[in-house]
Design a protein around this motif. Structure first.
Motif, PDB file in Angstrom:
ATOM      1  N   ILE A  10       0.854  -1.189   0.000  1.00 60.70           N
ATOM      2  CA  ILE A  10       0.000   0.000   0.000  1.00 60.70           C
ATOM      3  C   ILE A  10       0.888   1.237   0.000  1.00 60.70           C
ATOM      4  CG2 ILE A  10      -1.760   1.312   1.243  1.00 60.70           C
ATOM      5  CD1 ILE A  10      -2.563  -1.357   2.593  1.00 60.70           C
ATOM      6  N   VAL A  11       0.667   2.120  -0.972  1.00 64.39           N
ATOM      7  CA  VAL A  11       1.373   3.392  -1.013  1.00 64.39           C
ATOM      8  C   VAL A  11       0.343   4.494  -0.776  1.00 64.39           C
ATOM      9  CG1 VAL A  11       2.724   4.998  -2.406  1.00 64.39           C
ATOM     10  CG2 VAL A  11       3.143   2.534  -2.587  1.00 64.39           C
ATOM     11  N   PHE A  12       0.578   5.271   0.263  1.00 63.40           N
ATOM     12  CA  PHE A  12      -0.264   6.424   0.554  1.00 63.40           C
ATOM     13  C   PHE A  12       0.303   7.617  -0.201  1.00 63.40           C
ATOM     14  CE2 PHE A  12      -0.338   3.864   4.526  1.00 63.40           C
ATOM     15  CZ  PHE A  12      -1.668   3.468   4.467  1.00 63.40           C
ATOM     16  N   ARG A  47       3.176  -4.153   3.471  1.00 63.87           N
ATOM     17  CA  ARG A  47       4.238  -3.163   3.352  1.00 63.87           C
ATOM     18  C   ARG A  47       3.585  -1.849   2.950  1.00 63.87           C
ATOM     19  NH1 ARG A  47       8.705  -5.138  -0.607  1.00 63.87           N
ATOM     20  NH2 ARG A  47       6.967  -4.889  -2.032  1.00 63.87           N
ATOM     21  N   VAL A  48       4.036  -0.763   3.563  1.00 66.91           N
ATOM     22  CA  VAL A  48       3.463   0.543   3.238  1.00 66.91           C
ATOM     23  C   VAL A  48       4.556   1.514   2.815  1.00 66.91           C
ATOM     24  CG1 VAL A  48       1.451   0.294   4.733  1.00 66.91           C
ATOM     25  CG2 VAL A  48       3.510   1.330   5.644  1.00 66.91           C
ATOM     26  N   GLY A  49       4.156   2.452   1.969  1.00 70.11           N
ATOM     27  CA  GLY A  49       5.024   3.530   1.530  1.00 70.11           C
ATOM     28  C   GLY A  49       4.253   4.831   1.609  1.00 70.11           C
ATOM     29  N   LEU A  50       4.973   5.936   1.632  1.00 74.24           N
ATOM     30  CA  LEU A  50       4.337   7.244   1.711  1.00 74.24           C
ATOM     31  C   LEU A  50       4.995   8.188   0.721  1.00 74.24           C
ATOM     32  CD1 LEU A  50       2.395   9.251   3.069  1.00 74.24           C
ATOM     33  CD2 LEU A  50       4.183   9.676   4.769  1.00 74.24           C
ATOM     34  N   LEU A  51       4.191   8.693  -0.201  1.00 70.96           N
ATOM     35  CA  LEU A  51       4.639   9.635  -1.212  1.00 70.96           C
ATOM     36  C   LEU A  51       3.909  10.958  -0.990  1.00 70.96           C
ATOM     37  CD1 LEU A  51       6.259  10.075  -3.886  1.00 70.96           C
ATOM     38  CD2 LEU A  51       4.167   9.396  -5.085  1.00 70.96           C
ATOM     39  N   LEU A  52       4.672  12.028  -0.752  1.00 75.77           N
ATOM     40  CA  LEU A  52       4.090  13.361  -0.590  1.00 75.77           C
ATOM     41  C   LEU A  52       4.216  14.110  -1.907  1.00 75.77           C
ATOM     42  CD1 LEU A  52       5.625  14.447   2.840  1.00 75.77           C
ATOM     43  CD2 LEU A  52       3.411  13.372   2.412  1.00 75.77           C
ATOM     44  N   PHE A  53       3.219  14.948  -2.191  1.00 75.71           N
ATOM     45  CA  PHE A  53       3.337  15.768  -3.394  1.00 75.71           C
ATOM     46  C   PHE A  53       2.861  17.171  -3.118  1.00 75.71           C
ATOM     47  CE2 PHE A  53      -1.005  14.239  -3.709  1.00 75.71           C
ATOM     48  CZ  PHE A  53      -1.702  15.309  -4.239  1.00 75.71           C
ATOM     49  N   ARG A  62       9.683   4.276   1.287  1.00 73.42           N
ATOM     50  CA  ARG A  62       9.265   3.330   0.255  1.00 73.42           C
ATOM     51  C   ARG A  62       8.774   2.031   0.889  1.00 73.42           C
ATOM     52  NH1 ARG A  62      10.999   5.028  -4.862  1.00 73.42           N
ATOM     53  NH2 ARG A  62      12.368   6.812  -4.745  1.00 73.42           N
ATOM     54  N   LEU A  63       8.205   1.175   0.085  1.00 71.56           N
ATOM     55  CA  LEU A  63       7.597  -0.066   0.575  1.00 71.56           C
ATOM     56  C   LEU A  63       8.557  -0.939   1.377  1.00 71.56           C
ATOM     57  CD1 LEU A  63       5.555  -1.072  -2.581  1.00 71.56           C
ATOM     58  CD2 LEU A  63       4.631  -0.292  -0.390  1.00 71.56           C
ATOM     59  N   VAL A  72       6.805   2.970  11.130  1.00 73.65           N
ATOM     60  CA  VAL A  72       5.932   3.732  10.225  1.00 73.65           C
ATOM     61  C   VAL A  72       5.215   4.841  10.988  1.00 73.65           C
ATOM     62  CG1 VAL A  72       3.905   3.607   8.729  1.00 73.65           C
ATOM     63  CG2 VAL A  72       5.636   1.802   8.632  1.00 73.65           C
ATOM     64  N   LEU A  73       4.729   4.536  12.179  1.00 74.97           N
ATOM     65  CA  LEU A  73       4.013   5.546  12.964  1.00 74.97           C
ATOM     66  C   LEU A  73       4.936   6.674  13.408  1.00 74.97           C
ATOM     67  CD1 LEU A  73       1.641   3.266  15.038  1.00 74.97           C
ATOM     68  CD2 LEU A  73       1.004   4.830  13.193  1.00 74.97           C
ATOM     69  N   LYS A  74       6.184   6.385  13.712  1.00 73.66           N
ATOM     70  CA  LYS A  74       7.141   7.430  14.089  1.00 73.66           C
ATOM     71  C   LYS A  74       7.319   8.421  12.941  1.00 73.66           C
ATOM     72  CE  LYS A  74      10.148   4.993  17.294  1.00 73.66           C
ATOM     73  NZ  LYS A  74      11.512   4.466  17.478  1.00 73.66           N
ATOM     74  N   VAL A  75       7.448   7.913  11.730  1.00 75.32           N
ATOM     75  CA  VAL A  75       7.618   8.791  10.568  1.00 75.32           C
ATOM     76  C   VAL A  75       6.370   9.639  10.378  1.00 75.32           C
ATOM     77  CG1 VAL A  75       7.898   8.859   8.061  1.00 75.32           C
ATOM     78  CG2 VAL A  75       9.236   7.265   9.424  1.00 75.32           C
TER      79      VAL A  75
END
Length: 83
Positions: A10-12, A47-53, A62-63, A72-75
């Motif tokens: 999952i990529v947010f 696995r999770v990733g986070l992309l900001l735009f 990344r994943l 993940v929660l700390k980030v």
């Protein structure tokens, strides 16, 4: 039927531009925290990733970068919006 852990990637993708405003960005962070808390995070699980735009895209992570929900929660808690 019992729920069992399954694999997923999952990529947010999150708007971090100034147009959404600080309060809405904070709401997104709270939503993501709740969602991540409900997942079984791990390399062999979800696995999770986070992309900001905003005017450009930036990978916060990344994943394959984090192996645990705690990481993940700390980030997510440390995310700052750039106006």
């Amino acid at each position: 039927m019992a729920c069992t852990a399954s694999q997923a990637d999952i990529v947010f993708v999150v708007d971090s531009s100034g147009s959404i405003g600080y309060n809405n960005f904070e709401k997104v962070k709270v939503f993501l925290q709740g969602l991540v808390n409900s997942l079984d995070i791990g390399q062999d699980l979800t696995r999770v990733g986070l992309l900001l735009f905003n005017d450009k895209q930036t990978w916060e992570f990344r994943l394959d970068q984090y192996d645990s929900k705690v990481e993940v929660l700390k980030v997510n808690l440390c995310l700052l919006q750039v106006f």
